[in-house]
Design a protein around this motif. Sequence first.
Motif, PDB file in Angstrom:
ATOM      1  N   GLY A 152      -1.120   7.677   1.211  1.00 12.37           N
ATOM      2  CA  GLY A 152      -1.416   7.725   2.631  1.00 12.37           C
ATOM      3  C   GLY A 152      -0.290   7.286   3.539  1.00 12.37           C
ATOM      4  O   GLY A 152       0.872   7.655   3.373  1.00 12.37           O
ATOM      5  N   ILE A 153      -0.649   6.466   4.533  1.00 11.36           N
ATOM      6  CA  ILE A 153       0.313   6.040   5.542  1.00 11.36           C
ATOM      7  C   ILE A 153       1.427   5.202   4.924  1.00 11.36           C
ATOM      8  O   ILE A 153       2.593   5.336   5.301  1.00 11.36           O
ATOM      9  N   GLY A 154       1.089   4.338   3.968  1.00 15.84           N
ATOM     10  CA  GLY A 154       2.117   3.523   3.327  1.00 15.84           C
ATOM     11  C   GLY A 154       3.158   4.367   2.618  1.00 15.84           C
ATOM     12  O   GLY A 154       4.360   4.112   2.715  1.00 15.84           O
ATOM     13  N   GLY A 183       0.820  -1.205   0.000  1.00 20.88           N
ATOM     14  CA  GLY A 183       0.000   0.000   0.000  1.00 20.88           C
ATOM     15  C   GLY A 183       0.848   1.246   0.000  1.00 20.88           C
ATOM     16  O   GLY A 183       0.498   2.265   0.612  1.00 20.88           O
ATOM     17  N   ALA A 184       1.986   1.197  -0.704  1.00 21.26           N
ATOM     18  CA  ALA A 184       2.963   2.283  -0.671  1.00 21.26           C
ATOM     19  C   ALA A 184       2.596   3.451  -1.574  1.00 21.26           C
ATOM     20  O   ALA A 184       3.298   4.461  -1.579  1.00 21.26           O
ATOM     21  N   GLY A 217       2.299  -2.081  -4.484  1.00 18.57           N
ATOM     22  CA  GLY A 217       0.979  -1.479  -4.567  1.00 18.57           C
ATOM     23  C   GLY A 217       0.339  -1.803  -5.900  1.00 18.57           C
ATOM     24  O   GLY A 217       0.911  -2.513  -6.730  1.00 18.57           O
ATOM     25  N   ARG A 218      -0.864  -1.251  -6.113  1.00 21.80           N
ATOM     26  CA  ARG A 218      -1.588  -1.530  -7.358  1.00 21.80           C
ATOM     27  C   ARG A 218      -1.143  -0.647  -8.512  1.00 21.80           C
ATOM     28  O   ARG A 218      -1.145  -1.074  -9.663  1.00 21.80           O
ATOM     29  N   ASN A 261       0.446  -2.682   5.000  1.00 24.31           N
ATOM     30  CA  ASN A 261      -0.378  -1.488   5.104  1.00 24.31           C
ATOM     31  C   ASN A 261      -1.535  -1.452   4.109  1.00 24.31           C
ATOM     32  O   ASN A 261      -2.474  -0.684   4.292  1.00 24.31           O
ATOM     33  N   ALA A 262      -1.492  -2.248   3.064  1.00 26.19           N
ATOM     34  CA  ALA A 262      -2.523  -2.190   2.025  1.00 26.19           C
ATOM     35  C   ALA A 262      -3.881  -2.593   2.583  1.00 26.19           C
ATOM     36  O   ALA A 262      -3.989  -3.481   3.432  1.00 26.19           O
TER      37      ALA A 262
END
Length: 250
Positions: free
Chosen positions: A24-26, A20-21, A44-45, A100-101
Motif C-alpha cells: 500500500g502507501i508504505g 509498513g513498507a 514490516g512484518r 505508516n504501519a
Amino acid sequence: MLNYQADPELLRNKVILVTGASDGIGKEAAWTYARHGALLVLLGRSQNKLDRLAAMIQHETGVSPVVYALDFLTASPQEYHQLAEQLSSTFHRLDGLLLNAGILGTLGPIEQADPAEWQQVQQVNVTSTLLLIQALLPLLRRSPAAAILFTSSGVGRRGRANWGAYAVSKFATEGLMQVLADELATTHIRVNAINPGATRTAMRAKARPDEDPGCLPTPAALMPVYLYLMGNDGRSVHGQSVDAQPPRNG
C-alpha cells in the motif's frame, strides 16, 4: 502542497525508515523516496515482501535498502532498541521516519468490540509507534534536519460510527504527534501527521467492500505531500495534521 513538484535530488543520501513498507502507501512511499535519492530502511512484518521490494528498488536505483522484519504486535522494547543499534552501526543517523504501519481491526459498534482485538489495534497503531520513536530519537537527533511523519485518518479527527478501535487509535496518533511536536519544537526535528484519505489500498477495501476502488486515488497520487513533508522544502511545517488529497465523502 498537493501539487508539489519535488526536485529529483530532494532526498539524496537522506536515511529514511518506512514502517509498513510491505504494501500500500508504505510501499509506494518507499519507492518514491528511493527514486528521489534516499537511503531506505524497510520495516514490516513480511520478510519475503520486504526482500522483493528491496530487490526491485536496488534494480532500479542501484542502491540496496536495508530490510528489517519486525512484528509490531509482539515485539518487545528490547527489539526496537536492537533495531536502533543496527541502524546506528550502519548509518550513524536517521533523517526521516514515516510511521505508516497499522491494522484495521473489525469494524462495528463499540458495544460489540472484542477487548482482545481492541488491545491489538492499539498495540500496533499506537504503542509500537511510541516504542519505535523512543528507540530512534537518538539517531534522529544526529541528523541536521530530521522529519517524523505519523499516519492519521479522518476518523481520528472526528469519530464515526462503527470505526471502533481503529478510529480511537488514530485519535491517539493525532495526540501523540501533537505532544511530540511540542516537545521537539526547539530542535531540528520536524513532526507532522498525514491523513491519506480514502485510497486504493487493501485496508480500504477491507473497510469498505461496497466501494468501487476504481473511484479512489492510488497511493502514487498522494506522494507529493509525502515528499514535501519529508524533504527540506517542508521544513517550516511542524505540528500539523495535513490532508494528502482534497476532502471527499466516505
